[in-house]
Design a protein around this motif. Structure first.
Motif, short mmCIF file in Angstrom:
data_model
loop_
_atom_site.label_atom_id
_atom_site.label_comp_id
_atom_site.label_asym_id
_atom_site.label_seq_id
_atom_site.Cartn_x
_atom_site.Cartn_y
_atom_site.Cartn_z
N SER A 6 4.06 4.40 -7.13
CA SER A 6 5.40 4.72 -6.85
C SER A 6 6.03 3.87 -5.50
O SER A 6 7.14 3.53 -5.63
CB SER A 6 5.25 6.41 -6.40
N LYS A 7 4.97 3.69 -4.71
CA LYS A 7 5.51 2.63 -3.46
C LYS A 7 5.68 1.44 -4.06
O LYS A 7 6.63 0.80 -3.53
CB LYS A 7 4.53 2.82 -2.21
N ILE A 8 4.95 0.89 -4.94
CA ILE A 8 5.08 -0.59 -5.37
C ILE A 8 6.57 -0.74 -6.32
O ILE A 8 7.19 -1.41 -5.93
CB ILE A 8 3.89 -0.73 -6.28
N ILE A 9 6.59 0.52 -6.69
CA ILE A 9 8.12 0.50 -7.84
C ILE A 9 9.31 0.68 -6.86
O ILE A 9 10.14 0.01 -7.01
CB ILE A 9 7.87 1.64 -8.90
N ASP A 10 8.91 1.90 -5.83
CA ASP A 10 10.10 2.04 -4.99
C ASP A 10 10.62 0.88 -4.19
O ASP A 10 11.74 0.75 -3.98
CB ASP A 10 9.58 3.36 -4.18
N LYS A 11 9.46 0.31 -3.62
CA LYS A 11 9.83 -1.05 -2.80
C LYS A 11 10.09 -1.97 -3.49
O LYS A 11 10.55 -3.29 -3.02
CB LYS A 11 8.53 -1.21 -1.40
N GLU A 12 9.87 -2.15 -4.82
CA GLU A 12 10.05 -3.59 -5.65
C GLU A 12 9.25 -4.53 -5.10
O GLU A 12 9.79 -5.65 -4.58
CB GLU A 12 11.45 -3.79 -5.87
#
Length: 360
Positions: free
Chosen positions: A293-299
């Motif tokens: 989720s962090k990888i996606i949210d932060k792109e």
């Protein structure tokens, strides 16, 4: 440091046999007599002067394998090497006897798609020193393909020349991470690879370099290598300190060199939105939990690093500038006959050892 000058007559006095430190089984190294190799037409024979003890060497010594690479027969370890040319093959025209050189340890095929597109570090047919089944450089002489041998300036020591190999990993890491001048970077793990990555980041113009480790002694060396800030995880909260040093934004680039699952997770939490993460360290676990989720949210752009390519000329030029004294990471030096002692020191005294050098 006094630089040893080459003896141009050495090629006339080469013995027929040499001493080699041979790993015969897990945690057992014997000094054996081996025949000195005869260089092929496109090779040179090098008298080894200095070899760095790498973490991969320690893994083979202690466990007999790294992933799919398994030691199945006696092997000579060591791949971070420098030396002096004592013979040249008949087709070698750009090198000569007496030259002081650094050695790139991976002989790739030059024919596969990876080699042709320039990413020869991914060549599936590479013959890499000290990676089973290929012998390495903990010996007195080795024969190397001439295109893998790089002359060094007279002002450069053999120790620095041997450290060009790990320094190349640092160069490749910041290249993969697209580090730009003026950016901020955090490096997880201040072992030898973390330290050379900090040095490479400094020379690339990074504005803020944050070194992270559990050992204060390593963090002190990190400051010598280019770190502008350090975080001791025994005392400090990683996220709090990173935010403090980056004005609440996070770093542009986070690099993991420790081979530790928590360090991988730390890179994800430390990097800013839209930042980049580079994984260098090989974790003992094949699978490491991370926050998708962090990888996606932060792109986040997430990249792996495997060795290096096309780094040696640049690395020699960078280290010749003496902007960073990379030899400050050397903590111990041993003779070839004491290689077993060097391995035991690396395993049992991590607090006081960084880079150990072997001098055949």
């Amino acid at each position: 440091m006094i630089i040893e000058k080459p003896n141009l007559d050495d090629s006339k006095h080469i013995k027929s046999t040499m001493d080699a430190a041979v790993l015969t089984e897990v945690k057992n190294i014997e000094i054996q007599k081996r025949e000195i190799p005869t260089p092929e037409a496109d090779e040179v024979l090098i008298r080894i002067k200095t070899v760095g003890l790498c973490g991969s060497d320690v893994h083979y010594y202690e466990h007999g394998k790294i992933g799919d690479f398994i030691v199945e027969k006696p092997i000579i370890l060591g791949h971070e090497a420098s030396g002096e040319i004592v013979k040249v093959g008949e087709k070698v025209t750009e090198l000569q006897v007496g030259q002081r050189v650094s050695i790139e340890p991976g002989a790739t095929c030059g024919k596969c798609d990876h080699c042709k597109e320039g990413r020869y570090n991914l060549c599936p047919h590479v013959e890499f020193l000290a990676t089973p089944p290929y012998d390495g450089a903990f010996c007195e002489y080795i024969a190397m393909r001439a295109d893998l041998v790089f002359p060094i300036p007279d002002s450069m020591s053999f120790e620095t020349a041997a450290l060009i190999e790990p320094f190349s990993v640092g160069i490749h890491a910041i290249s993969r991470g697209k580090l730009q001048s003026g950016e901020t970077v955090v490096i997880m793990g201040m072992g030898p690879i973390g330290l050379v990555t900090a040095a490479a980041a400094k020379m690339a113009g990074a504005k803020t370099i944050i070194g992270v480790d559990l050992e204060q002694s390593r963090l002190e060396v990190a400051k010598e290598m280019g770190a502008t800030h350090t975080i001791n995880l025994r005392e400090d909260n990683l996220d709090d300190k990173v935010m403090k040093y980056t004005n609440g934004v996070g770093v542009d680039l986070a690099i993991e060199t420790a081979g530790n699952p928590k360090a991988v997770q730390g890179t994800i939490s430390s990097v800013r939105r839209g930042g980049r993460v580079v994984i260098v360290g090989m974790s003992p676990q094949d699978e490491v939990p991370v926050s998708i989720s962090k990888i996606i949210d932060k792109e986040i752009d997430l990249m792996g690093v495997f060795r290096y390519h096309h780094t040696y000329p640049k690395a020699i030029e960078m280290l010749a500038s003496k902007e960073v004294d990379i030899e400050k990471m050397i903590t111990n030096q041993y003779q070839l006959t004491d290689v077993k002692e060097a391995f035991e020191k690396a395993i049992h005294d991590k607090t006081n050892t960084l880079k150990i050098m072997i001098n055949p």
